[in-house]
Scaffold this active site. Structure first.
Site, mmCIF file in Angstrom:
data_model
loop_
_atom_site.group_PDB
_atom_site.id
_atom_site.type_symbol
_atom_site.label_atom_id
_atom_site.label_comp_id
_atom_site.label_asym_id
_atom_site.label_seq_id
_atom_site.Cartn_x
_atom_site.Cartn_y
_atom_site.Cartn_z
ATOM 1 N N LYS A 50 1.151 -0.915 0.198
ATOM 2 C CA LYS A 50 -0.113 0.103 0.321
ATOM 3 C C LYS A 50 0.894 1.367 0.032
ATOM 4 O O LYS A 50 -0.008 2.398 -0.319
ATOM 5 C CB LYS A 50 -1.108 0.467 1.034
ATOM 6 C CG LYS A 50 -0.300 0.189 2.666
ATOM 7 C CD LYS A 50 -1.463 0.365 3.844
ATOM 8 C CE LYS A 50 -0.845 -0.435 4.793
ATOM 9 N NZ LYS A 50 -2.148 0.126 5.667
ATOM 10 N N HIS A 244 7.804 -4.726 23.267
ATOM 11 C CA HIS A 244 9.454 -5.783 23.099
ATOM 12 C C HIS A 244 9.747 -4.349 24.399
ATOM 13 O O HIS A 244 9.530 -3.053 24.468
ATOM 14 C CB HIS A 244 9.633 -4.879 21.942
ATOM 15 C CG HIS A 244 11.262 -4.948 21.867
ATOM 16 N ND1 HIS A 244 12.609 -4.489 22.593
ATOM 17 C CD2 HIS A 244 12.302 -6.082 21.136
ATOM 18 C CE1 HIS A 244 13.658 -5.208 22.078
ATOM 19 N NE2 HIS A 244 13.302 -6.407 20.942
ATOM 20 N N ARG A 290 11.245 -12.338 27.031
ATOM 21 C CA ARG A 290 10.491 -10.720 26.652
ATOM 22 C C ARG A 290 9.362 -10.230 27.581
ATOM 23 O O ARG A 290 9.498 -9.237 28.210
ATOM 24 C CB ARG A 290 9.980 -10.615 25.170
ATOM 25 C CG ARG A 290 10.814 -9.267 24.385
ATOM 26 C CD ARG A 290 10.792 -9.837 23.548
ATOM 27 N NE ARG A 290 12.033 -9.266 22.519
ATOM 28 C CZ ARG A 290 11.981 -9.447 21.461
ATOM 29 N NH1 ARG A 290 10.467 -9.567 20.614
ATOM 30 N NH2 ARG A 290 12.946 -9.529 20.630
HETATM 31 C C1 SIN Z 1 15.049 -7.337 18.664
HETATM 32 O O1 SIN Z 1 15.805 -6.856 17.854
HETATM 33 O O2 SIN Z 1 15.281 -6.979 19.893
HETATM 34 C C2 SIN Z 1 13.931 -7.590 18.017
HETATM 35 C C3 SIN Z 1 14.225 -8.971 17.536
HETATM 36 C C4 SIN Z 1 12.402 -9.337 17.197
HETATM 37 O O3 SIN Z 1 11.854 -8.613 17.396
HETATM 38 O O4 SIN Z 1 13.003 -11.071 17.400
#
Ligand code: SIN
Length: 541
Positions: A50, A244, A290
């Protein structure tokens, strides 16, 4: 959740301009490019995107591609780490496929000329959170996604069977509830047309734009999941949105990722008082999964009354930092931060949608002729929490499988039934409503959730619901409709899961509940709960 129309625009297929192809691929990231390159050996491919083709999450990926290629590593160990992170919801077969086929797909990328970083005669392998071994291949230091994307895009540009249409947005799938016949698209001049295809592959990426701060590019508005859902495809695990932990908290570069690979090399997290806090939260400290790191950071921010914590790399070798992390070092430098001297301010931000369009092990959805690959798909490989650097791997492994399935089929002539749609033609202002959706999601359906908050979110989104009955006449209006629908689905799924598991954390149900060791599958006008079969990792070698 009643009355969701099947299309965003008014049309009658019989009178629309149309073109035909064998395979239509929606999206221009690694999943779309890899699949396109594989099927182009036999079929004509139209690939639409897009915006500019480089506008995709792949291009921004820093970390790398995880694959068990080291002599001391094995697919079984990679599977074990993937399943440990996934908190009991991984589909064992999808994990087996991912880790056993991964090394071959990575080899294929190298045969295609992708220059992964090397050291001392071999590939340099990085380490990231919850990986028990060094197994993350990277390129250009921390520019892995950009290097891989460039290599694949150049190859696709040279392939005569692939025609790329930039600035062409897929609005909806042309489908009759049983089969998909291609897509309705909005071209760069604002004209709606039909692209009919024997096979359609969704590779549209994620939906980070559901939240105010995200590592995703502006195009990440979840279009693929929204259009698949409208067309009657099953969607699964939507409550699992990965944040993240370390995203740069600086107004000069909102959403800029500070790769987890830095923590793999020894970076530590400190609160505003300079205290290293992660050892208090998990035995793996900064290399915990994470979700654990992201929530620990939130707690420290709350406890110390700040909007960020700090990533400290000042004790690491300067030369190594410059060589391995040029993107991070130069971006920080541009903002006046010298990473060799200054701590980097970071906070969690929306990063990766684990849920998506439900697929089998060949990327097939419940609609004949419709496939999904990459972040838009839910193969079950990630469970309730994706292991770092497993996403680029998933895109090439399942992209390869989708291509294999398409290549071995004898496709029939495309013969769609009469399809049309009539919606209200009323203007709607989208700017303020996007903000409202993002704020609602951040506050009540973000990293931390609870029942009353999710109820509040439902009420707020419900107030916007009439929008879905109106025709979307521009890209922005279509994106808003998609975000609204997806926000409702995420909230619905999060309210259903009355436990905490992986990236889904509820303060009112803080523990794992074995009764919820199952997936939530949603389909238009139907809510289906599918129990998970028992999984094992034995036998993966
Ligand atoms: C990162 O580089 O921390 C992200 C890698 C990922 O999300 O797999």
């Amino acid at each position: 959740m009643q009355g969701i129309p099947s299309y965003l625009v008014n049309f009658d297929l019989s009178s629309l301009p149309r073109e035909e192809t064998d395979v239509l691929i929606v999206g221009s990231g690694i999943a779309g490019l890899f699949t396109a390159l594989k099927v182009a050996s036999r079929y004509r491919v139209v690939m639409i995107t897009k915006d500019d083709p480089s506008q995709c999450s792949t291009e921004l990926a820093q970390g790398g591609i995880a694959a068990a290629i080291d002599e001391e590593d094995s697919p079984a160990l990679h599977a074990r780490d993937t399943i440990r992170a996934g908190a009991g919801l991984n589909d064992p077969e999808a994990v087996r496929v991912l880790v056993t086929e991964g090394p071959r797909r990575v080899e294929e990328l190298m045969e295609w000329g992708i220059p992964f970083d090397r050291e001392g005669g071999g590939l340099h392998l990085g380490k990231e959170g919850a990986h028990s071994h060094r197994r993350v291949l990277h390129a250009g230091g921390d520019a892995t996604g950009a290097v891989v994307w460039k290599g694949l895009a150049a190859r696709a540009a040279a392939e005569k069977n692939i025609r790329l249409l930039p600035r062409t947005m897929a609005l909806d799938l042309l489908a009759d509830g049983r089969r998909c016949y291609g897509a309705l698209v909005l071209d760069g001049e604002g004209r709606v047309k039909a692209i009919l295809a024997r096979a359609t592959v969704l590779a549209t990426g994620g939906a980070g734009r559901l939240y105010p701060i995200t590592t995703n590019p502006p195009v990440a508005t979840g279009d693929g999941v929204a259009m698949a859902f409208r067309a009657g495809a099953e969607v699964m695990d939507l409550e699992f949105y990965q944040f993240h932990p370390t995203v740069l908290a600086h107004p000069g570069a909102p959403g800029f990722l500070i790769t987890e690979a830095l923590r793999g090399e020894g970076a530590v997290l400190r609160n505003r008082h300079g205290e290293r806090f992660m050892p208090r939260y998990h035995p793996l400290a900064e290399l915990a999964p994470r979700d654990v790191v992201a929530r620990a950071i939130m707690k420290e921010m709350d406890r110390t009354g700040t909007r960020c914590v700090f990533l400290d790399v000042t004790h690491l070798d300067t030369e190594m930092l410059e060589k391995r992390f040029p993107t991070v070092v130069s971006t920080c430098r541009r903002l006046g931060l010298d990473v060799c001297r200054d701590w980097i301010p970071v906070a969690p931000a929306a990063h990766y949608w684990i849920g998506g369009v439900r697929t089998d092990l060949y990327g097939r959805t419940n609609l004949e002729g419709l496939y999904a690959c990459g972040e838009v798909a839910c193969t079950g490989a990630h469970g309730a929490n994706r292991l770092a650097s497993n996403s680029l791997l998933e895109a090439v492994v399942f992209g390869g499988r989708i291509a294999a399935d398409i290549l071995q089929k004898e496709w029939r002539i495309i013969n769609p039934p009469p399809l049309s749609c009539r919606l209200k033609e009323e203007a709607f202002s989208e700017e303020d409503k996007q903000k409202l959706i993002k704020r609602t999601m951040e506050r009540w359906a973000g990293l931390v959730r609870n029942g009353p908050g999710l109820k509040e979110a439902t009420a707020r989104l419900e107030a916007l619901w009439p929008l879905l009955k109106k025709e979307a006449r521009t890209r922005r209006e279509a994106e808003l409709s998609n975000l609204l629908l997806l926000a409702r689905l995420v909230v619905e799924a999060a309210a259903w899961r009355k436990e905490s598991r992986g990236v889904h954390y509820r303060t009112d149900f803080p523990g794992v509940d074995p009764a919820y060791c199952r997936h939530l599958v949603l389909r238009k006008e139907e809510l289906k709960v599918t129990p998970l079969e028992v999984w094992r990792t034995e036998g993966i070698s």
